[in-house]
Structures are given as structure tokens and as C-alpha cells.
Design a protein around this motif. Structure first.
Motif, PDB file in Angstrom:
ATOM      1  N   MET A   1      33.130  52.937  46.130  1.00 50.60           N
ATOM      2  CA  MET A   1      32.536  51.883  46.762  1.00 50.60           C
ATOM      3  C   MET A   1      33.764  50.969  47.495  1.00 50.60           C
ATOM      4  O   MET A   1      34.843  50.848  47.130  1.00 50.60           O
ATOM      5  CB  MET A   1      31.965  50.653  45.615  1.00 50.60           C
ATOM      6  CG  MET A   1      30.892  51.210  45.147  1.00 50.60           C
ATOM      7  SD  MET A   1      29.613  51.565  45.918  1.00 50.60           S
ATOM      8  CE  MET A   1      29.092  49.917  46.897  1.00 50.60           C
ATOM      9  N   GLY A   2      33.595  50.535  48.731  1.00 46.97           N
ATOM     10  CA  GLY A   2      34.378  49.778  49.485  1.00 46.97           C
ATOM     11  C   GLY A   2      33.839  48.434  49.968  1.00 46.97           C
ATOM     12  O   GLY A   2      32.812  48.266  50.157  1.00 46.97           O
ATOM     13  N   TRP A   3      34.868  47.696  50.224  1.00 47.06           N
ATOM     14  CA  TRP A   3      34.424  46.118  51.088  1.00 47.06           C
ATOM     15  C   TRP A   3      35.216  46.527  52.254  1.00 47.06           C
ATOM     16  O   TRP A   3      36.387  46.688  52.339  1.00 47.06           O
ATOM     17  CB  TRP A   3      34.941  45.157  50.351  1.00 47.06           C
ATOM     18  CG  TRP A   3      34.099  44.698  49.101  1.00 47.06           C
ATOM     19  CD1 TRP A   3      34.376  44.943  47.739  1.00 47.06           C
ATOM     20  CD2 TRP A   3      33.055  43.918  49.209  1.00 47.06           C
ATOM     21  NE1 TRP A   3      33.178  44.429  46.926  1.00 47.06           N
ATOM     22  CE2 TRP A   3      32.522  43.560  47.875  1.00 47.06           C
ATOM     23  CE3 TRP A   3      32.165  43.332  50.248  1.00 47.06           C
ATOM     24  CZ2 TRP A   3      31.051  43.076  47.701  1.00 47.06           C
ATOM     25  CZ3 TRP A   3      31.044  42.662  49.863  1.00 47.06           C
ATOM     26  CH2 TRP A   3      30.529  42.548  48.568  1.00 47.06           C
TER      27      TRP A   3
ATOM     28  N   LEU B   1      39.088  48.143  56.344  1.00 48.32           N
ATOM     29  CA  LEU B   1      38.965  48.212  54.922  1.00 48.32           C
ATOM     30  C   LEU B   1      39.687  46.910  54.293  1.00 48.32           C
ATOM     31  O   LEU B   1      40.913  46.640  54.707  1.00 48.32           O
ATOM     32  CB  LEU B   1      39.665  49.438  54.519  1.00 48.32           C
ATOM     33  CG  LEU B   1      39.546  49.517  53.143  1.00 48.32           C
ATOM     34  CD1 LEU B   1      38.179  49.772  52.454  1.00 48.32           C
ATOM     35  CD2 LEU B   1      40.448  51.023  52.819  1.00 48.32           C
ATOM     36  N   VAL B   2      38.989  46.452  53.386  1.00 47.76           N
ATOM     37  CA  VAL B   2      39.525  45.239  52.696  1.00 47.76           C
ATOM     38  C   VAL B   2      40.090  45.682  51.301  1.00 47.76           C
ATOM     39  O   VAL B   2      41.097  45.637  50.817  1.00 47.76           O
ATOM     40  CB  VAL B   2      38.585  44.191  52.283  1.00 47.76           C
ATOM     41  CG1 VAL B   2      39.430  43.124  51.563  1.00 47.76           C
ATOM     42  CG2 VAL B   2      38.356  43.548  53.745  1.00 47.76           C
ATOM     43  N   ALA B   3      39.067  46.673  50.651  1.00 47.52           N
ATOM     44  CA  ALA B   3      39.439  47.292  49.342  1.00 47.52           C
ATOM     45  C   ALA B   3      38.482  48.370  48.928  1.00 47.52           C
ATOM     46  O   ALA B   3      37.373  48.191  49.382  1.00 47.52           O
ATOM     47  CB  ALA B   3      39.441  46.216  48.436  1.00 47.52           C
TER      48      ALA B   3
ATOM     49  N   TYR C   1      32.220  44.073  42.981  1.00 49.35           N
ATOM     50  CA  TYR C   1      32.647  42.581  43.145  1.00 49.35           C
ATOM     51  C   TYR C   1      33.787  42.691  44.187  1.00 49.35           C
ATOM     52  O   TYR C   1      34.677  43.314  44.008  1.00 49.35           O
ATOM     53  CB  TYR C   1      32.877  41.810  41.833  1.00 49.35           C
ATOM     54  CG  TYR C   1      31.629  41.871  40.809  1.00 49.35           C
ATOM     55  CD1 TYR C   1      31.583  42.961  39.674  1.00 49.35           C
ATOM     56  CD2 TYR C   1      30.520  41.039  40.933  1.00 49.35           C
ATOM     57  CE1 TYR C   1      30.498  42.958  38.777  1.00 49.35           C
ATOM     58  CE2 TYR C   1      29.357  40.942  40.026  1.00 49.35           C
ATOM     59  CZ  TYR C   1      29.544  42.102  39.237  1.00 49.35           C
ATOM     60  OH  TYR C   1      28.491  42.053  38.421  1.00 49.35           O
ATOM     61  N   LEU C   2      33.846  41.342  44.603  1.00 50.74           N
ATOM     62  CA  LEU C   2      35.177  41.275  45.521  1.00 50.74           C
ATOM     63  C   LEU C   2      35.407  39.857  45.189  1.00 50.74           C
ATOM     64  O   LEU C   2      35.054  38.883  45.741  1.00 50.74           O
ATOM     65  CB  LEU C   2      34.902  41.505  46.959  1.00 50.74           C
ATOM     66  CG  LEU C   2      36.359  41.260  47.712  1.00 50.74           C
ATOM     67  CD1 LEU C   2      37.458  42.358  47.216  1.00 50.74           C
ATOM     68  CD2 LEU C   2      36.237  41.265  49.243  1.00 50.74           C
TER      69      LEU C   2
ATOM     70  N   ARG D   1      45.840  38.499  46.451  1.00 48.46           N
ATOM     71  CA  ARG D   1      44.834  37.602  46.418  1.00 48.46           C
ATOM     72  C   ARG D   1      43.311  38.023  46.222  1.00 48.46           C
ATOM     73  O   ARG D   1      42.407  37.386  45.817  1.00 48.46           O
ATOM     74  CB  ARG D   1      44.859  37.103  47.723  1.00 48.46           C
ATOM     75  CG  ARG D   1      46.297  36.460  48.198  1.00 48.46           C
ATOM     76  CD  ARG D   1      46.258  35.824  49.780  1.00 48.46           C
ATOM     77  NE  ARG D   1      45.738  36.661  50.920  1.00 48.46           N
ATOM     78  CZ  ARG D   1      44.686  36.557  51.523  1.00 48.46           C
ATOM     79  NH1 ARG D   1      43.769  35.274  51.310  1.00 48.46           N
ATOM     80  NH2 ARG D   1      44.318  37.069  52.664  1.00 48.46           N
ATOM     81  N   PHE D   2      43.148  39.429  46.580  1.00 52.07           N
ATOM     82  CA  PHE D   2      41.648  39.707  46.121  1.00 52.07           C
ATOM     83  C   PHE D   2      41.688  40.794  45.187  1.00 52.07           C
ATOM     84  O   PHE D   2      42.572  41.563  45.032  1.00 52.07           O
ATOM     85  CB  PHE D   2      41.174  40.614  47.487  1.00 52.07           C
ATOM     86  CG  PHE D   2      40.867  39.509  48.760  1.00 52.07           C
ATOM     87  CD1 PHE D   2      41.049  38.170  48.630  1.00 52.07           C
ATOM     88  CD2 PHE D   2      40.143  40.050  49.744  1.00 52.07           C
ATOM     89  CE1 PHE D   2      40.934  37.376  49.707  1.00 52.07           C
ATOM     90  CE2 PHE D   2      39.842  39.145  50.911  1.00 52.07           C
ATOM     91  CZ  PHE D   2      40.293  37.787  50.799  1.00 52.07           C
ATOM     92  N   THR D   3      40.624  40.795  44.428  1.00 53.71           N
ATOM     93  CA  THR D   3      40.406  41.962  43.436  1.00 53.71           C
ATOM     94  C   THR D   3      39.010  42.626  43.493  1.00 53.71           C
ATOM     95  O   THR D   3      38.240  41.793  43.496  1.00 53.71           O
ATOM     96  CB  THR D   3      40.665  41.430  42.250  1.00 53.71           C
ATOM     97  OG1 THR D   3      42.078  40.591  41.861  1.00 53.71           O
ATOM     98  CG2 THR D   3      40.551  42.410  41.002  1.00 53.71           C
ATOM     99  N   ILE D   4      38.821  43.938  43.772  1.00 53.11           N
ATOM    100  CA  ILE D   4      37.922  44.887  43.590  1.00 53.11           C
ATOM    101  C   ILE D   4      37.475  45.124  42.390  1.00 53.11           C
ATOM    102  O   ILE D   4      38.404  45.681  41.482  1.00 53.11           O
ATOM    103  CB  ILE D   4      37.775  45.668  44.678  1.00 53.11           C
ATOM    104  CG1 ILE D   4      36.448  46.465  44.802  1.00 53.11           C
ATOM    105  CG2 ILE D   4      38.914  46.739  44.224  1.00 53.11           C
ATOM    106  CD1 ILE D   4      36.414  47.342  45.874  1.00 53.11           C
TER     107      ILE D   4
END
Length: 127
Positions: free
Chosen positions: A34-36, A47-49, A80-81, A67-70
């Protein structure tokens, strides 16, 4: 076939937080990377995560590291992001995507590797 529905976007001030969710249909959710991704006006989708099938492996864009967590919950078919310390440059439409690929292939980094996409959710960070 997998259908993806994002939620959680909105308007937030710089320094604030948002949590995006992506609910997936289908009984094989746990078999997909899964990707965000995000796309700002006039810019390419990036791609973010991304997260592996089990959640044991993750990767982040340099711009969001720290700063972000997947994360994912395979029992709930949801990824989730968590986005903290948001900046105006994080403003974009955020998309979740699913890829039927092996994590070790490194394919998670390319949008072309993803088979299914959500409709996107707008995130706007004001300064």
C-alpha cells in the motif's frame, strides 16, 4: 479487484496534524503493498510513503521523514497516514494505492507499479 476510499483530508494550519485513512474492499488486502502518493497543482504525482504486506517494512519520501507515519491494519482492510508538523508545501491531493508486487522488487517507489487507486483527498496547509 480492490476498491480504495480515502478520508481524513481537510484544511489545517502549519504545524498541525491530520490522519488520512484508506479503506479497501476485497479479501486480499493483506497481499498488497500500500502506498500514499500526492500531487500538487502543476507538479507530478510523487510517492509519500509505502508499506509492505505485513507492515514490517516502510519507506518515506525525504521531505516527510520524521513527520509522517504510514501504518496498516489488515484486519480492518485499512491503511493510515499520520501527518504531523504539517507545512504549506504538503498541500496536495493525497491518493492511496495498492500494488500486487513483492516488496523486495523495489517496485513500490513507482506509481506505475500500482494497480488500484483511490479517488484522492485534498489536504490544504495554511501558513
Amino acid at each position: 479487484q480492490v476498491q480504495l476510499v480515502e478520508s481524513g483530508g481537510g484544511l489545517v494550519q502549519a504545524g498541525g496534524s491530520l490522519r488520512l485513512s484508506c479503506a479497501a474492499s476485497g479479501r486480499t488486502f493483506s497481499r498488497y503493498i500500500m502506498g500514499w502518493f500526492r500531487q500538487a497543482p502543476g507538479k507530478e504525482r510523487e510517492l509519500v510513503a509505502a508499506i509492505s504486506w505485513s507492515g514490517g517494512s516502510t519507506v518515506y519520501a525525504d521531505s516527510v521523514k520524521g513527520r509522517f507515519t504510514i501504518s496498516r491494519d489488515n484486519a480492518k482492510n485499512t491503511v493510515y497516514l499520520q501527518m504531523n508538523s504539517l507545512k504549506p508545501e504538503d498541500t496536495a491531493v493525497y491518493y492511496c494505492a495498492a500494488a500486487a508486487r513483492a516488496w523486495y522488487s523495489g517496485a513500490y517507489s513507482s506509481s506505475n507499479s500500482y494497480d488500484y487507486w483511490g479517488q484522492g483527498t485534498q489536504v490544504t496547509v495554511s501558513s
